[in-house]
Write a protein that holds these residues in place. Structure first.
Motif, PDB file in Angstrom:
ATOM      1  N   UNK A  26       0.841  -1.317  -0.083  1.00  0.00           N
ATOM      2  CA  UNK A  26      -0.123   0.156  -0.203  1.00  0.00           C
ATOM      3  C   UNK A  26       0.739   1.199  -0.036  1.00  0.00           C
ATOM      4  N   UNK A  27       0.684   2.058  -1.008  1.00  0.00           N
ATOM      5  CA  UNK A  27       1.532   3.418  -0.989  1.00  0.00           C
ATOM      6  C   UNK A  27       0.837   4.702  -1.088  1.00  0.00           C
TER       7      UNK A  27
ATOM      8  N   UNK B  19      -7.216   7.879   9.022  1.00  0.00           N
ATOM      9  CA  UNK B  19      -6.542   6.693   9.747  1.00  0.00           C
ATOM     10  C   UNK B  19      -6.019   5.594   8.909  1.00  0.00           C
ATOM     11  N   UNK B  20      -5.685   5.752   7.553  1.00  0.00           N
ATOM     12  CA  UNK B  20      -5.017   4.984   6.525  1.00  0.00           C
ATOM     13  C   UNK B  20      -3.731   4.687   6.923  1.00  0.00           C
ATOM     14  N   UNK B  21      -3.242   3.454   6.805  1.00  0.00           N
ATOM     15  CA  UNK B  21      -1.729   3.009   7.098  1.00  0.00           C
ATOM     16  C   UNK B  21      -1.303   2.627   5.903  1.00  0.00           C
ATOM     17  N   UNK B  22      -0.074   2.742   5.506  1.00  0.00           N
ATOM     18  CA  UNK B  22       0.681   2.563   4.287  1.00  0.00           C
ATOM     19  C   UNK B  22       2.007   1.775   4.633  1.00  0.00           C
TER      20      UNK B  22
ATOM     21  N   UNK C 246       2.684   8.816  11.467  1.00  0.00           N
ATOM     22  CA  UNK C 246       1.571   8.180  12.188  1.00  0.00           C
ATOM     23  C   UNK C 246       0.809   7.180  11.085  1.00  0.00           C
ATOM     24  N   UNK C 247       1.245   7.522   9.723  1.00  0.00           N
ATOM     25  CA  UNK C 247       0.432   6.923   8.732  1.00  0.00           C
ATOM     26  C   UNK C 247       1.305   5.792   8.172  1.00  0.00           C
ATOM     27  N   UNK C 248       2.433   5.537   8.807  1.00  0.00           N
ATOM     28  CA  UNK C 248       3.275   4.432   8.257  1.00  0.00           C
ATOM     29  C   UNK C 248       3.082   3.092   9.201  1.00  0.00           C
ATOM     30  N   UNK C 249       2.970   1.932   8.428  1.00  0.00           N
ATOM     31  CA  UNK C 249       2.696   0.596   9.135  1.00  0.00           C
ATOM     32  C   UNK C 249       4.159   0.257   9.802  1.00  0.00           C
TER      33      UNK C 249
ATOM     34  N   UNK D 228      -0.626  -2.827  -4.584  1.00  0.00           N
ATOM     35  CA  UNK D 228      -1.755  -3.195  -4.422  1.00  0.00           C
ATOM     36  C   UNK D 228      -2.881  -1.892  -4.141  1.00  0.00           C
ATOM     37  N   UNK D 229      -2.338  -1.052  -3.605  1.00  0.00           N
ATOM     38  CA  UNK D 229      -3.331   0.267  -3.256  1.00  0.00           C
ATOM     39  C   UNK D 229      -2.472   1.535  -3.319  1.00  0.00           C
ATOM     40  N   UNK D 230      -2.766   2.459  -4.058  1.00  0.00           N
ATOM     41  CA  UNK D 230      -1.870   3.586  -4.143  1.00  0.00           C
ATOM     42  C   UNK D 230      -2.943   4.935  -3.988  1.00  0.00           C
ATOM     43  N   UNK D 231      -2.450   5.749  -3.098  1.00  0.00           N
ATOM     44  CA  UNK D 231      -3.302   6.921  -2.826  1.00  0.00           C
ATOM     45  C   UNK D 231      -2.276   7.923  -3.479  1.00  0.00           C
ATOM     46  N   UNK D 232      -2.738   9.080  -4.399  1.00  0.00           N
ATOM     47  CA  UNK D 232      -1.938   9.971  -4.763  1.00  0.00           C
ATOM     48  C   UNK D 232      -2.484  11.409  -4.463  1.00  0.00           C
TER      49      UNK D 232
END
Length: 278
Positions: A146-147, A206-209, A230-233, A167-171
């Motif tokens: 997830x990126x 709350x998304x984690x990448x 906060x957003x890193x796994x 598998x998942x990318x937010x830009x």
């Protein structure tokens, strides 16, 4: 969008380096959105609504007697900008695996073929920071990850991450034109699982990448690094660029406060891209 007016500055620079890089960085801080480098210097663009006749007052490189910088300016409609970058935009090859090109360039034989129509957005691969971030992506495993691509510009980094199996990318980009342009480029490259958003780090929720990519200027990075942490796994990776080698200690100190440890950096013409691990 079609009625947006930009002010184009044509800077002629002698000698060009490192003056062009310094000028681009300072103009970016002043609100300029896009740059095209050419044989004489750079073209720089800012929306007329963001422009004023004192916009260059704080640009310090003009006081450096080691460089001669002359400029002219004119207004240009957004749709006419395509003709400008088509005259200046050559395809960019990153290593032996990736080509970033415009739709009018011939299809390459590289493994990753990214077609970008940048218009007014930042991120064609020409600038050192984008080139180094693309190299980092090529050098690392993105399969099933997830990126987040923060400050995504044209979406070129998100697109390569998707092509490498993310598998998942937010830009995410705060600029409306970048948001619109990235959506176009994502569709152009058939990367349907990239989610393009308009806004800033407040959108992260709350998304984690597994991986966060951020090619933004130094001050915004320093402000947003806590949000990235906060957003890193656990065992996540943070790739940063948009600053100079002398900024690494400051960026790294902020990262250490948040348990992000420096792992490596690459450098090109004093610009750097840095990897941190969580």
């Amino acid at each position: 969008m079609s009625n947006t007016i930009y002010v184009e500055y044509n800077f002629k620079i002698e000698p060009q380096q490192p003056a062009s890089d310094i000028l681009i960085a300072e103009l970016g801080e002043a609100g300029f959105e896009s740059f095209v480098e050419n044989e004489e210097g750079i073209l720089a663009y800012i929306q007329k609504t963001d422009w004023n006749d004192t916009i260059l007052k704080g640009i310090q490189i003009f006081d450096n007697k080691n460089f001669k910088i002359d400029f002219s300016l004119k207004e240009i409609e957004q749709e006419n900008w395509n003709a400008t970058w088509e005259q200046n935009f050559d395809p960019i090859q990153v290593g032996d695996q990736c080509m970033v090109r415009a739709p009018f360039h011939a299809k390459p034989t590289t493994k990753y073929d990214i077609v970008i129509e940048p218009k007014m957005s930042f991120g064609t691969g020409h600038h050192e920071t984008t080139h180094m971030m693309l190299q980092f992506i090529l050098d690392h495993d993105f399969d099933g990850k997830s990126v987040l691509d923060m400050g995504s510009g044209t979406g070129v980094l998100a697109i390569l991450a998707a092509m490498k199996g993310a598998s998942h990318v937010d830009a995410i980009d705060i600029d409306n034109w970048c948001y619109v342009n990235a959506k176009e480029n994502v569709q152009r490259n058939n990367c349907d699982h990239i989610n393009v958003k308009e806004g800033d780090s407040s959108l992260l929720g709350s998304m984690k990448y597994d991986i966060i990519l951020a090619n933004i200027n130094r001050n915004i990075l320093l402000e947003d690094i806590p949000r990235y942490a906060e957003s890193l796994k656990k065992d996540g990776q943070l790739f940063l660029s948009g600053f100079y080698s002398e900024d690494i200690p400051t960026i790294s100190a902020k990262c250490r406060e948040l348990n992000l440890e420096f792992e490596k950096n690459i450098e090109k013409n004093n610009w750097v891209a840095v990897k941190y691990v969580f």
